[in-house]
Every structure is written in structure tokens, then in C-alpha cells.
Design a protein around this motif. Structure first.
Motif, short mmCIF file in Angstrom:
data_model
loop_
_atom_site.label_atom_id
_atom_site.label_comp_id
_atom_site.label_asym_id
_atom_site.label_seq_id
_atom_site.Cartn_x
_atom_site.Cartn_y
_atom_site.Cartn_z
N TRP A 1 32.16 -3.03 -23.26
CA TRP A 1 32.11 -4.26 -24.07
C TRP A 1 32.61 -5.43 -23.23
O TRP A 1 33.66 -5.34 -22.59
CB TRP A 1 33.00 -4.13 -25.30
CG TRP A 1 32.37 -3.40 -26.45
CD1 TRP A 1 32.44 -2.07 -26.73
CD2 TRP A 1 31.60 -3.99 -27.51
NE1 TRP A 1 31.75 -1.79 -27.89
CE2 TRP A 1 31.24 -2.94 -28.39
CE3 TRP A 1 31.18 -5.29 -27.80
CZ2 TRP A 1 30.47 -3.16 -29.53
CZ3 TRP A 1 30.43 -5.52 -28.94
CH2 TRP A 1 30.08 -4.46 -29.79
N LEU A 2 31.88 -6.54 -23.26
CA LEU A 2 32.27 -7.74 -22.52
C LEU A 2 32.33 -8.93 -23.47
O LEU A 2 31.51 -9.05 -24.38
CB LEU A 2 31.28 -8.03 -21.39
CG LEU A 2 31.12 -6.95 -20.32
CD1 LEU A 2 30.06 -7.36 -19.31
CD2 LEU A 2 32.45 -6.69 -19.61
N ALA A 3 33.31 -9.80 -23.24
CA ALA A 3 33.42 -11.06 -24.00
C ALA A 3 33.14 -12.21 -23.03
O ALA A 3 33.89 -12.41 -22.06
CB ALA A 3 34.81 -11.19 -24.61
N TRP A 4 32.08 -12.98 -23.31
CA TRP A 4 31.57 -13.99 -22.38
C TRP A 4 31.92 -15.41 -22.80
O TRP A 4 31.89 -15.75 -23.98
CB TRP A 4 30.05 -13.90 -22.29
CG TRP A 4 29.54 -12.66 -21.64
CD1 TRP A 4 29.20 -11.49 -22.25
CD2 TRP A 4 29.28 -12.46 -20.25
NE1 TRP A 4 28.76 -10.57 -21.34
CE2 TRP A 4 28.79 -11.14 -20.10
CE3 TRP A 4 29.41 -13.27 -19.11
CZ2 TRP A 4 28.43 -10.62 -18.85
CZ3 TRP A 4 29.06 -12.76 -17.88
CH2 TRP A 4 28.58 -11.44 -17.75
N THR A 5 32.22 -16.22 -21.82
CA THR A 5 32.25 -17.67 -21.98
C THR A 5 31.30 -18.23 -20.92
O THR A 5 31.51 -18.02 -19.72
CB THR A 5 33.66 -18.24 -21.77
OG1 THR A 5 34.52 -17.72 -22.77
CG2 THR A 5 33.65 -19.75 -21.86
N SER A 6 30.24 -18.89 -21.37
CA SER A 6 29.18 -19.33 -20.46
C SER A 6 28.93 -20.83 -20.63
O SER A 6 28.83 -21.32 -21.75
CB SER A 6 27.89 -18.56 -20.74
OG SER A 6 28.11 -17.16 -20.67
N MET A 7 28.82 -21.52 -19.51
CA MET A 7 28.59 -22.96 -19.52
C MET A 7 27.30 -23.26 -18.75
O MET A 7 27.18 -22.92 -17.57
CB MET A 7 29.76 -23.70 -18.85
CG MET A 7 31.11 -23.41 -19.50
SD MET A 7 31.22 -23.96 -21.21
CE MET A 7 31.10 -25.74 -20.98
#
Length: 363
Positions: free
Chosen positions: A100-106
């Protein structure tokens, strides 16, 4: 062509590259074409692929098949210059393990690139799953024990009452032995005490049940809004479209916590079991049908094979999906919330044709 990381330079570039190399978080740059352009070593270490393998295939190829649809939809939002915050999805490593991965993408639209950082939350998800299972088990054990206590207290009153009737029929005037009379009086007194104790247990249980399931006049829109607020990110990330019509019936008499739980479980199920590549369409309406207050809940999801599920659909731990997220608890809770207060629930569905739940409340 994908670019390799530059060799370490001196000064500030050296510091940045060293940070990029050593951080345990997953750092990557992806193009709007759906391919990785640059990754740090943490990505390869976690997923088990070489850089060449990760660069040669679309990013979505490494995503868990059940999460590919929602991941692609969120990625398309990035192309419109909307950042992605705390988005969770599953990847499959080269060895077949699920992480499981938690992403913050800009996004940087001028460069047609996305700069992203992800944290490995597999351990947290496992703890959360274990906790939910434990809560479910404890709740079931508590319910079973409460039901056992209620049943035992209720059912034991019959033989105790019969025993007291025997004492009433017994003509003690013909018994001359003082010791025998004393024993009979002791037994009768003990039996009366047992009856009083059992009555107190039953009354206490009934009072607790009534307190826990307090019924009041509820505004349907207010109750739904409480749930929609808590599910805001899930609804947005799934591109779910909700149509709500409470014009025919604005309020019902029901338990507040139960109603919110019903909304929560049915909405999350519709999103969780939506058809791949198709945004969830959810309709919630209320009406009066032959004097009965009803909620009609429909979606366009995967649906059920009613010939196979039959009466199992609302059973405890009954699963109708291969998804690892499926625990077979949501519909069980919905059913018990409704029936415990005298209501009914029915379902109409076909595979890949969505589902319709009709909830009839006791007035």
C-alpha cells in the motif's frame, strides 16, 4: 527516452542528489505519457524491479488491477493541474507481494510532468485490518453473550415458574415433620429469589437495548450530509456521481447512528464494487409506498448473481468479491440495523447491471 539520474555533483546539487538517493520515501517523476522519467532507489527496492524495468512499462502496469481504474482517473485530474494529496492505492511487487502506498503528487503542466512522493503504509493498513477484524470479533462475541444471557434469563423463568406452582399446590398442613417443612420453605424462598433475579436481568437487558437503539425523527438530508462529509475524499477520488431526491419524504423515525451506518456502508460498497473504468453512479431517493416509509438506493456497479447469493447476501462474513478489501460485514450490519428496529430490506440485482436496495422502515 527515460533519463537516468545524473551523477553526484558538488555543492547544492550534491546535497539534493544525496537526499534523493538516501530518503526511504519513494520519489519519482512521471510524464503525462504515463511512464516513469526518474525514480530514487527506494522505488526499486520496494517494488523489486530494476530501473530499466520500471522505465520500460507504463506506471499503471505496476498498480494492483483492482486499483488501476481509480488510479488512472486520478492521474487524469493531475493533467488538469489539480494536485493529488494523500491518495492511497496498491502496487504489486515483482515477487507478487501487495504493498500500500500513500501518494502526494504535484503536476507541472508546462513540463507535462508529475512530481510525486509516496510513503509505504502497508504496515499501517495491516494493523488497521487486524484492528477492524478484532473489533468485529469482539462485537460478535459481545452480541452472542448478550443474546445468550437474554435467552437463558428469559427461558429459565418458565421452569422456575413451574417449580413455584408446585410449591403452591403442595399442602404443607399435612406435613408434620418440622425439618421437612423447613427444607420446603428454604427451597420455595430460594426459587422465588431466583425468579426475581431472572426478571431483573431481562428487564435490564431490554432497557439497555432500548437505550442503545433510541428512535427519533431524523432529517434524511442532514444524516446523509454527515456521511458525505466523512467520505468526501473517497467520493472525489472515485469520480462518483451522487443523485439524491428526498422531496417525497424528508424525515423518518429511526436510530441516528444506524441510519448513518446504512448510508456509509451502501455508498462505500457502491464505490468499492464499481465496474472498472466506469465512474460510480449512485442514486438515493425516499418515498411513501402504501403508507410505508422507504429508501431506494441504486448504483451501476458490479451487481450480484441473485441465483447464487439468494438469502446469503446479508449474512455475516459472506463475500461476493475476490477483493482483499471485502470482509462480508457491511451488508450484514445494514441488515441488522434495519431489522432490529422492525424494518425490512430487499435487493434486486444482476451481474454487471448494478443493484437496487429497497429499505422499508417501521412507522
Amino acid at each position: 527516452m527515460p533519463t537516468k539520474m545524473r551523477p553526484l555533483d558538488a555543492g547544492n546539487d550534491f546535497d539534493l542528489e544525496l537526499f534523493f538517493e538516501l530518503t526511504p520515501d519513494l520519489l519519482c517523476v512521471a510524464g503525462f505519457d504515463g511512464y516513469f522519467k526518474k525514480i530514487n532507489p527506494a522505488v526499486s527496492r520496494l517494488l523489486g524491479y530494476t530501473e530499466e524495468e520500471l522505465f520500460s512499462r507504463p506506471v499503471n502496469d505496476f498498480v494492483h488491477p483492482e486499483d488501476q481504474g481509480i488510479t488512472q482517473r486520478n492521474r487524469e485530474q493531475l493533467f488538469e493541474d489539480f494536485p493529488l494529496l494523500n491518495f492511497e492505492n496498491r502496487y504489486i511487487t515483482k515477487s507478487g507481494e501487495i504493498v500500500w502506498l500513500a501518494w502526494t503528487s504535484m503536476p507541472v503542466k508546462s513540463e507535462k510532468r508529475v512530481y510525486a512522493i509516496a510513503k509505504n503504509i502497508t504496515h499501517t493498513k495491516k494493523l488497521e485490518e487486524d484492528r477492524n477484524l478484532l473489533i468485529t470479533d469482539l462485537t460478535k462475541i459481545n452480541t452472542d453473550l448478550k443474546q445468550l444471557t437474554f435467552t437463558a434469563s428469559h427461558d429459565l423463568r418458565t421452569p422456575v415458574g413451574n417449580l413455584l406452582s408446585v410449591f403452591d399446590l403442595l399442602d404443607t398442613s399435612k406435613i408434620e415433620d418440622a425439618e421437612t417443612l423447613e427444607f420446603i420453605n428454604i427451597l420455595k424462598s430460594a426459587t422465588e429469589s431466583l425468579k426475581n433475579t431472572l426478571n431483573k436481568y431481562v428487564d435490564s437487558l431490554i432497557q439497555k437495548e432500548t437505550t442503545q437503539a433510541q428512535v427519533e425523527e431524523l432529517d434524511l438530508e442532514e444524516s446523509l450530509n454527515v456521511v458525505l462529509w466523512s467520505l468526501g475524499f473517497l467520493i472525489k477520488s472515485s469520480n462518483a456521481n451522487l443523485k439524491v431526491d428526498f422531496s417525497q419524504l424528508k424525515t423518518i423515525k429511526f436510530n441516528k447512528a444506524y441510519l448513518e451506518s446504512i448510508f456509509l456502508n451502501l455508498i462505500t460498497n457502491s464505490i468499492k464494487y464499481s465496474k472498472p473504468g466506469l465512474p460510480p453512479e449512485i442514486c438515493i431517493a425516499s418515498k411513501r409506498n402504501n403508507g410505508v416509509s422507504q429508501l431506494i438506493f441504486t448504483d451501476n456497479g458490479q451487481g450480484f448473481d441473485m441465483d447464487k447469493t439468494k438469502d446469503k447476501i446479508f449474512g455475516f462474513n459472506q463475500k461476493f468479491s475476490d477483493s482483499s478489501d471485502s470482509k462480508g460485514i457491511g451488508l450484514y450490519q445494514v441488515y441488522n440495523h434495519i431489522t432490529s428496529l422492525g424494518g425490512k430490506i430487499s435487493v434486486n440485482s444482476q451481474p454487471n447491471e448494478g443493484a437496487e436496495f429497497i429499505i422499508s422502515f417501521k412507522d
